[in-house]
Design a protein around this motif. Structure first.
Motif, PDB file in Angstrom:
ATOM      1  N   ARG A  79     -34.147 -51.633 -16.731  1.00  0.00           N
ATOM      2  CA  ARG A  79     -35.403 -51.061 -16.216  1.00  0.00           C
ATOM      3  C   ARG A  79     -35.885 -49.904 -17.077  1.00  0.00           C
ATOM      4  NH1 ARG A  79     -32.778 -49.535 -10.647  1.00  0.00           N
ATOM      5  NH2 ARG A  79     -31.926 -51.589 -11.163  1.00  0.00           N
ATOM      6  N   GLY A  80     -37.061 -49.397 -16.728  1.00  0.00           N
ATOM      7  CA  GLY A  80     -37.609 -48.260 -17.459  1.00  0.00           C
ATOM      8  C   GLY A  80     -38.637 -47.537 -16.613  1.00  0.00           C
ATOM      9  N   ILE A  81     -39.255 -46.527 -17.214  1.00  0.00           N
ATOM     10  CA  ILE A  81     -40.187 -45.652 -16.496  1.00  0.00           C
ATOM     11  C   ILE A  81     -41.559 -45.709 -17.164  1.00  0.00           C
ATOM     12  CG2 ILE A  81     -40.679 -43.262 -15.834  1.00  0.00           C
ATOM     13  CD1 ILE A  81     -37.625 -42.806 -15.885  1.00  0.00           C
ATOM     14  N   VAL A  82     -42.587 -45.874 -16.357  1.00  0.00           N
ATOM     15  CA  VAL A  82     -43.969 -45.835 -16.834  1.00  0.00           C
ATOM     16  C   VAL A  82     -44.667 -44.649 -16.180  1.00  0.00           C
ATOM     17  CG1 VAL A  82     -46.191 -47.028 -16.932  1.00  0.00           C
ATOM     18  CG2 VAL A  82     -44.067 -48.333 -17.167  1.00  0.00           C
ATOM     19  N   SER A  83     -45.168 -43.739 -17.009  1.00  0.00           N
ATOM     20  CA  SER A  83     -45.925 -42.587 -16.518  1.00  0.00           C
ATOM     21  C   SER A  83     -47.396 -42.814 -16.826  1.00  0.00           C
ATOM     22  CB  SER A  83     -45.439 -41.293 -17.193  1.00  0.00           C
ATOM     23  OG  SER A  83     -44.079 -41.058 -16.908  1.00  0.00           O
ATOM     24  N   THR A  84     -48.250 -42.576 -15.832  1.00  0.00           N
ATOM     25  CA  THR A  84     -49.674 -42.843 -16.005  1.00  0.00           C
ATOM     26  C   THR A  84     -50.524 -41.684 -15.493  1.00  0.00           C
ATOM     27  OG1 THR A  84     -49.806 -43.957 -13.861  1.00  0.00           O
ATOM     28  CG2 THR A  84     -49.375 -45.340 -15.764  1.00  0.00           C
ATOM     29  N   ARG A  85     -51.769 -41.695 -15.929  1.00  0.00           N
ATOM     30  CA  ARG A  85     -52.789 -40.816 -15.351  1.00  0.00           C
ATOM     31  C   ARG A  85     -53.791 -41.712 -14.632  1.00  0.00           C
ATOM     32  NH1 ARG A  85     -54.493 -38.506 -19.594  1.00  0.00           N
ATOM     33  NH2 ARG A  85     -56.259 -39.875 -20.009  1.00  0.00           N
ATOM     34  N   ALA A  86     -53.937 -41.541 -13.339  1.00  0.00           N
ATOM     35  CA  ALA A  86     -54.856 -42.367 -12.549  1.00  0.00           C
ATOM     36  C   ALA A  86     -55.993 -41.503 -12.037  1.00  0.00           C
ATOM     37  CB  ALA A  86     -54.113 -43.014 -11.384  1.00  0.00           C
ATOM     38  N   GLU A  87     -57.204 -41.978 -12.240  1.00  0.00           N
ATOM     39  CA  GLU A  87     -58.391 -41.259 -11.773  1.00  0.00           C
ATOM     40  C   GLU A  87     -59.304 -42.212 -11.021  1.00  0.00           C
ATOM     41  OE1 GLU A  87     -59.227 -37.940 -15.204  1.00  0.00           O
ATOM     42  OE2 GLU A  87     -59.549 -40.053 -15.738  1.00  0.00           O
ATOM     43  N   LEU A  88     -59.843 -41.753  -9.927  1.00  0.00           N
ATOM     44  CA  LEU A  88     -60.861 -42.488  -9.192  1.00  0.00           C
ATOM     45  C   LEU A  88     -62.189 -41.805  -9.468  1.00  0.00           C
ATOM     46  CD1 LEU A  88     -60.396 -44.953  -7.363  1.00  0.00           C
ATOM     47  CD2 LEU A  88     -60.583 -43.434  -5.397  1.00  0.00           C
ATOM     48  N   LEU A  89     -63.186 -42.596  -9.897  1.00  0.00           N
ATOM     49  CA  LEU A  89     -64.495 -42.050 -10.257  1.00  0.00           C
ATOM     50  C   LEU A  89     -65.570 -42.667  -9.384  1.00  0.00           C
ATOM     51  CD1 LEU A  89     -62.797 -42.737 -13.147  1.00  0.00           C
ATOM     52  CD2 LEU A  89     -64.612 -41.290 -14.018  1.00  0.00           C
ATOM     53  N   ASN A  90     -66.636 -41.890  -9.119  1.00  0.00           N
ATOM     54  CA  ASN A  90     -67.751 -42.427  -8.349  1.00  0.00           C
ATOM     55  C   ASN A  90     -68.837 -42.960  -9.275  1.00  0.00           C
ATOM     56  OD1 ASN A  90     -69.269 -40.205  -9.240  1.00  0.00           O
ATOM     57  ND2 ASN A  90     -69.058 -39.084  -7.311  1.00  0.00           N
ATOM     58  N   GLN A  91     -69.959 -43.354  -8.684  1.00  0.00           N
ATOM     59  CA  GLN A  91     -71.042 -43.980  -9.445  1.00  0.00           C
ATOM     60  C   GLN A  91     -71.702 -43.019 -10.438  1.00  0.00           C
ATOM     61  OE1 GLN A  91     -70.960 -43.510  -6.175  1.00  0.00           O
ATOM     62  NE2 GLN A  91     -72.628 -42.099  -5.720  1.00  0.00           N
ATOM     63  N   ASP A  92     -71.478 -41.709 -10.265  1.00  0.00           N
ATOM     64  CA  ASP A  92     -72.025 -40.713 -11.187  1.00  0.00           C
ATOM     65  C   ASP A  92     -70.994 -40.255 -12.204  1.00  0.00           C
ATOM     66  OD1 ASP A  92     -74.544 -40.670  -9.854  1.00  0.00           O
ATOM     67  OD2 ASP A  92     -73.685 -39.378  -8.297  1.00  0.00           O
TER      68      ASP A  92
END
Length: 232
Positions: A201-214
């Motif tokens: 196994r391994g590790i995945v690090s992410t940056r997650a962003e939720l954006l609106n219509q603007d």
């Protein structure tokens, strides 16, 4: 043995978010009976009188195949070469970015979620919210997090290799989500590394962003996920 940590540690926000996301996705309802008492505001009484389940609650979709969202979502550009049901650690590459959407949020959905999980007046009482700092109803941050998690699970996170998550390193809500907002998820892979102690196994690090219509960021978080390797 791992030492206990206090709630001041940012990783515990990830645990809370995960719990709320699971509750939102699979219909686990917890309504406080105390809200049935005399003198409770109208929105609280409405939540308390709602049954903890219902006919629909008895027939739940299996966890391996989550039910459809109100709005069909898809990749909004380049996607993984490997499908989500054949995606392993090796298919995640640091430096890649993916976008998925769109989800439009309405007022009824915002109020329904908040009545169950975050019954603050700014989320459930239109009159109160109109006179408040946001000049109208806004979604609970945990509702916003649940939308992010649904898109993350539907499109980014492997259905066959995901083992668990130790949490998230950061969670922020830079802007509110309002009725009528249309949201999309943007996920950047920051790091992929095999486990030193467990070669499967391994590790995945992410940056997650939720954006609106603007293009305003309404949620920012740094998830960490454990994924099985295709070959040990």
């Amino acid at each position: 043995m791992t030492k206990p940590r206090t709630l001041r540690c940012p990783r515990h926000l990830g645990m809370i978010l995960a719990g709320v996301a699971i509750a939102a996705l699979f219909g686990v309802v917890a309504v406080q009976k105390a809200l049935d008492g005399a003198g409770a505001p109208a929105w609280a009484a409405g939540a308390a009188s709602r049954p903890a389940g219902g006919a629909a609650a008895t027939a739940r979709t299996p966890l391996s195949h989550p039910g459809p969202m109100t709005t069909r979502t898809r990749a909004l550009g380049d996607d993984f070469a490997a499908p989500i049901d054949d995606r392993y650690l090796e298919d995640y590459t640091a430096g890649t970015t993916y976008e998925y959407g769109h989800v439009t949020v309405d007022e009824a959905e915002i109020i329904e979620f908040a009545r169950r999980f975050d019954p603050q007046p700014i989320h459930v009482d239109p009159g109160f919210a109109a006179a408040g700092p946001f000049k109208g109803i806004i979604a609970s941050g945990w509702h916003t997090g649940s939308i992010m998690m649904r898109l993350f699970a539907d499109h980014f996170l492997s259905r066959v290799a995901s083992l668990a998550s130790p949490g998230v390193d950061e969670l922020r809500w830079p802007a509110p989500v309002r009725p009528g907002d249309t949201l999309r998820l943007r996920v950047a892979v920051l790091e992929v590394r095999p486990s030193r102690s467990k070669p499967d196994r391994g590790i995945v690090s992410t940056r997650a962003e939720l954006l609106n219509q603007d293009d305003e960021v309404v949620l920012h978080t740094l998830p960490v996920n454990l994924l099985r390797r295709r070959t040990a």
